[in-house]
Design a protein around this motif. Structure first.
Motif, mmCIF file in Angstrom:
data_model
loop_
_atom_site.group_PDB
_atom_site.id
_atom_site.type_symbol
_atom_site.label_atom_id
_atom_site.label_comp_id
_atom_site.label_asym_id
_atom_site.label_seq_id
_atom_site.Cartn_x
_atom_site.Cartn_y
_atom_site.Cartn_z
ATOM 1 N N THR A 17 115.307 53.056 63.174
ATOM 2 C CA THR A 17 115.670 52.266 63.845
ATOM 3 C C THR A 17 115.688 51.098 63.365
ATOM 4 O OG1 THR A 17 113.116 52.109 64.472
ATOM 5 C CG2 THR A 17 114.256 53.571 65.449
ATOM 6 N N SER A 18 114.819 50.451 61.815
ATOM 7 C CA SER A 18 115.290 49.615 61.521
ATOM 8 C C SER A 18 116.622 49.469 61.176
ATOM 9 C CB SER A 18 114.312 49.138 60.538
ATOM 10 O OG SER A 18 115.071 49.423 59.178
ATOM 11 N N GLY A 19 117.494 49.911 60.915
ATOM 12 C CA GLY A 19 118.784 50.014 60.223
ATOM 13 C C GLY A 19 118.905 50.032 58.697
ATOM 14 N N GLY A 20 118.069 50.311 58.326
ATOM 15 C CA GLY A 20 117.964 50.500 56.746
ATOM 16 C C GLY A 20 116.940 49.997 55.928
ATOM 17 N N THR A 21 117.097 48.931 54.656
ATOM 18 C CA THR A 21 116.079 48.081 53.708
ATOM 19 C C THR A 21 115.614 46.835 54.399
ATOM 20 O OG1 THR A 21 117.000 48.223 51.814
ATOM 21 C CG2 THR A 21 115.790 50.128 52.608
ATOM 22 N N GLY A 22 117.058 47.037 54.457
ATOM 23 C CA GLY A 22 117.256 45.125 54.492
ATOM 24 C C GLY A 22 117.287 44.276 52.848
ATOM 25 N N LYS A 23 117.844 45.309 51.627
ATOM 26 C CA LYS A 23 117.654 44.804 51.442
ATOM 27 C C LYS A 23 118.997 44.891 50.831
ATOM 28 C CE LYS A 23 112.929 46.119 50.386
ATOM 29 N NZ LYS A 23 112.206 46.668 50.176
ATOM 30 N N PRO A 24 119.531 43.921 50.518
ATOM 31 C CA PRO A 24 121.262 43.755 49.969
ATOM 32 C C PRO A 24 121.298 44.909 48.549
ATOM 33 C CG PRO A 24 120.506 41.645 49.923
ATOM 34 C CD PRO A 24 119.163 42.311 50.111
ATOM 35 N N LEU A 25 122.207 45.079 48.537
ATOM 36 C CA LEU A 25 123.315 45.619 47.120
ATOM 37 C C LEU A 25 123.555 45.020 46.190
ATOM 38 C CD1 LEU A 25 124.807 48.712 48.815
ATOM 39 C CD2 LEU A 25 122.553 48.714 47.520
ATOM 40 N N GLU A 26 124.118 42.751 47.231
ATOM 41 C CA GLU A 26 124.654 42.371 46.555
ATOM 42 C C GLU A 26 123.095 42.145 45.458
ATOM 43 O OE1 GLU A 26 124.648 42.379 49.947
ATOM 44 O OE2 GLU A 26 126.828 43.815 49.949
ATOM 45 N N ALA A 56 118.526 54.346 48.089
ATOM 46 C CA ALA A 56 119.865 54.561 48.510
ATOM 47 C C ALA A 56 120.177 55.468 49.362
ATOM 48 C CB ALA A 56 120.215 55.337 46.809
ATOM 49 N N TYR A 57 119.442 56.289 50.122
ATOM 50 C CA TYR A 57 119.890 57.139 50.872
ATOM 51 C C TYR A 57 120.727 55.519 52.433
ATOM 52 C CZ TYR A 57 120.699 61.488 48.977
ATOM 53 O OH TYR A 57 120.962 62.945 48.127
ATOM 54 N N GLU A 58 119.004 55.394 52.926
ATOM 55 C CA GLU A 58 119.344 54.432 54.071
ATOM 56 C C GLU A 58 120.506 53.340 53.908
ATOM 57 O OE1 GLU A 58 115.136 52.341 53.696
ATOM 58 O OE2 GLU A 58 114.347 54.123 55.490
ATOM 59 N N SER A 59 121.151 52.866 52.377
ATOM 60 C CA SER A 59 121.559 51.713 52.786
ATOM 61 C C SER A 59 123.448 52.461 52.510
ATOM 62 C CB SER A 59 121.275 51.469 51.130
ATOM 63 O OG SER A 59 121.484 51.915 49.983
ATOM 64 N N GLY A 60 123.560 53.479 52.560
ATOM 65 C CA GLY A 60 124.003 53.884 52.333
ATOM 66 C C GLY A 60 124.860 54.453 51.309
ATOM 67 N N LEU A 61 124.183 54.479 50.673
ATOM 68 C CA LEU A 61 124.649 54.412 48.646
ATOM 69 C C LEU A 61 125.499 55.416 47.840
ATOM 70 C CD1 LEU A 61 125.714 52.768 46.065
ATOM 71 C CD2 LEU A 61 123.279 52.516 45.638
ATOM 72 N N VAL A 62 123.968 56.194 48.511
ATOM 73 C CA VAL A 62 124.725 57.633 48.341
ATOM 74 C C VAL A 62 124.387 58.546 49.719
ATOM 75 C CG1 VAL A 62 123.019 60.220 47.939
ATOM 76 C CG2 VAL A 62 123.273 57.825 46.431
ATOM 77 N N THR A 63 125.297 59.600 50.244
ATOM 78 C CA THR A 63 125.313 60.651 51.550
ATOM 79 C C THR A 63 124.884 61.432 51.002
ATOM 80 O OG1 THR A 63 127.370 60.594 51.528
ATOM 81 C CG2 THR A 63 126.626 58.640 52.434
ATOM 82 N N PRO A 64 124.213 62.292 52.286
ATOM 83 C CA PRO A 64 123.319 64.002 52.105
ATOM 84 C C PRO A 64 124.745 64.638 51.630
ATOM 85 C CG PRO A 64 122.615 63.160 54.099
ATOM 86 C CD PRO A 64 123.681 61.577 53.163
#
Length: 110
Positions: free
Chosen positions: A34-43, A99-107
């Motif tokens: 529900t948090s929408g990801g880790t909040g740690k930017p890929l940048e 990687a999964y939570e940020s969308g960097l990798v998708t199943p």
């Protein structure tokens, strides 16, 4: 036991690939957080660190990452360790989650 020590000394994961796949399969079938990801930017990651995180999420060892990225195993380990440090990940499993939570990798559906 000796094999486990050698694996750890190389900086590779101690989990068997089959266990890693089961863990990932279980993770991706759960509802999204529900948090929408880790909040740690890929940048914060360099392109090579991002590439290394993707390869870790695919279950590759440092030696396999090195071969894919055409770099030395030590450089691969450095990219992984720097990504872990920037993302404050305790271990490679947390990198996979990131990687999964940020969308960097998708199943991939088989």
């Amino acid at each position: 036991f000796l094999h486990a020590v050698r694996v750890a000394a190389r900086g590779d994961a101690l989990l068997a690939p089959s266990i890693t796949r089961k863990l990932i399969d279980r993770y991706v079938t759960q509802p999204p957080p529900t948090s929408g990801g880790t909040g740690k930017p890929l940048e914060d990651l360099t392109g090579r660190e991002r590439e290394a995180v993707v390869l870790v999420a695919q279950g590759l060892s440092n030696d396999e990452i090195a071969a894919r990225m055409v770099i030395s195993p030590l450089t691969a380990k450095t990219h992984v360790n720097r990504a872990m440090s920037k993302l404050r990940a305790r271990d490679r499993a947390q990198l996979v989650v990131f990687a999964y939570e940020s969308g960097l990798v998708t199943p991939h559906n088989p």
